[in-house]
Design an enzyme around this catalytic site. Sequence first.
Site, PDB file in Angstrom:
ATOM      1  N   GLU A 136     -17.661 -12.305 -23.052  1.00 43.11           N
ATOM      2  CA  GLU A 136     -17.396 -11.868 -24.430  1.00 43.11           C
ATOM      3  C   GLU A 136     -15.954 -11.379 -24.538  1.00 43.11           C
ATOM      4  O   GLU A 136     -15.568 -10.410 -23.900  1.00 43.11           O
ATOM      5  CB  GLU A 136     -18.374 -10.737 -24.793  1.00 43.11           C
ATOM      6  N   ARG A 160     -10.123  -7.671 -30.526  1.00 43.66           N
ATOM      7  CA  ARG A 160      -9.401  -6.429 -30.778  1.00 43.66           C
ATOM      8  C   ARG A 160      -7.909  -6.576 -30.535  1.00 43.66           C
ATOM      9  O   ARG A 160      -7.152  -5.636 -30.749  1.00 43.66           O
ATOM     10  CB  ARG A 160      -9.878  -5.341 -29.817  1.00 43.66           C
ATOM     11  N   THR A 163     -16.706  -7.782 -31.032  1.00 44.12           N
ATOM     12  CA  THR A 163     -16.049  -7.016 -32.100  1.00 44.12           C
ATOM     13  C   THR A 163     -15.921  -7.850 -33.372  1.00 44.12           C
ATOM     14  O   THR A 163     -14.950  -7.750 -34.112  1.00 44.12           O
ATOM     15  CB  THR A 163     -14.648  -6.489 -31.680  1.00 44.12           C
ATOM     16  N   LYS A 171     -27.808  -6.506 -29.925  1.00 45.17           N
ATOM     17  CA  LYS A 171     -26.973  -5.630 -29.098  1.00 45.17           C
ATOM     18  C   LYS A 171     -27.330  -4.186 -29.468  1.00 45.17           C
ATOM     19  O   LYS A 171     -27.446  -3.862 -30.657  1.00 45.17           O
ATOM     20  CB  LYS A 171     -25.504  -5.895 -29.411  1.00 45.17           C
TER      21      LYS A 171
HETATM   22  O1  LIG Z   1     -16.009  -4.436 -28.983  1.00 48.04           O
HETATM   23  C1  LIG Z   1     -17.144  -4.417 -29.400  1.00 48.04           C
HETATM   24  O2  LIG Z   1     -17.667  -5.321 -30.024  1.00 48.04           O
HETATM   25  C2  LIG Z   1     -17.982  -3.233 -29.164  1.00 48.04           C
HETATM   26  O3  LIG Z   1     -18.937  -3.076 -29.848  1.00 48.04           O
HETATM   27  C3  LIG Z   1     -17.659  -2.281 -28.118  1.00 48.04           C
HETATM   28  C4  LIG Z   1     -17.917  -2.771 -26.694  1.00 48.04           C
HETATM   29  O4  LIG Z   1     -19.165  -3.344 -26.566  1.00 48.04           O
HETATM   30  C5  LIG Z   1     -17.745  -1.645 -25.772  1.00 48.04           C
HETATM   31  O5  LIG Z   1     -16.485  -1.114 -25.999  1.00 48.04           O
HETATM   32  C6  LIG Z   1     -17.934  -2.035 -24.342  1.00 48.04           C
HETATM   33  O6  LIG Z   1     -17.072  -1.304 -23.532  1.00 48.04           O
HETATM   34  P1  LIG Z   1     -17.523  -0.233 -22.437  1.00 48.04           P
HETATM   35  O7  LIG Z   1     -18.211   0.870 -23.138  1.00 48.04           O
HETATM   36  O8  LIG Z   1     -16.224   0.207 -21.847  1.00 48.04           O
HETATM   37  O9  LIG Z   1     -18.378  -0.969 -21.458  1.00 48.04           O
END
Ligand SMILES: O=C(O)C(=O)C[C@H](O)[C@H](O)COP(=O)(O)O
Length: 205
Positions: free
Chosen positions: A37, A41, A65, A125
């Site tokens: 994925e 961003r 995202t 999710k």
């Molecule tokens: O970017 C997106 O679509 C999101 O919803 C956020 C990510 O799923 C989290 O940022 C995963 O990152 P960690 O928490 O560091 O594993």
Amino acid sequence: MSLLDLAPVVPVVVVDDAATAVPMARALVAGGLPLIEITLRTEAALEAVRRIAAEVPDAVVGAGTVRTADDVTAAVEAGSRFLVSPGTTPGLLAAMLASGVPFLPGVATATEAMTLAERGVRELKFFPAEAAGGVGYLKSLGGPLPDVRFCPTGGITPATAASYLSLPNVACVGGSWLTPADALAQGDYARVEKLAAEAAALRSR
Ligand SMILES: O=C(O)C(=O)C[C@H](O)[C@H](O)COP(=O)(O)O
């Protein structure tokens, strides 16, 4: 078979430099994690999706995202084979349903999960997993909503992933720990492959 069954862990990647995308994806696939994925961003994200889609046939690359209908269009045009969102608005859901690719819409409550199940969407999710209640919360949702499967993401670590994967309503987990920013910046793809191999060895039940 569902996308969620391809691997126990979905690497959630922030790509700052599109030049890292292909070697990074190859390392993840070599480690045993084909689902990747790319979060929308960064400026480089869509180019990263394009390159992986074109050059790493064993990867299944998608976009994360995803927040708007325009994001859906851009992600699919770039070659995304699935879409992931942090939350779900009516407009985004309509665009995802119309996209023609599998998608994992984000939810954090029973009501949100039930609203999507009403629309026939039962693979979701769970975000932000740790902050929203973690393993205990998902276990509680499993009682009344046994037909909904989740990919929890947000704050999950190699140490906590197995406890999520032990739940019957968790198909896989997402996390950013597979592709540390410093490893990508240094071109340390051997480290990415090692982290992927450790994650791929996590068993779901
Ligand atoms: O970017 C997106 O679509 C999101 O919803 C956020 C990510 O799923 C989290 O940022 C995963 O990152 P960690 O928490 O560091 O594993």
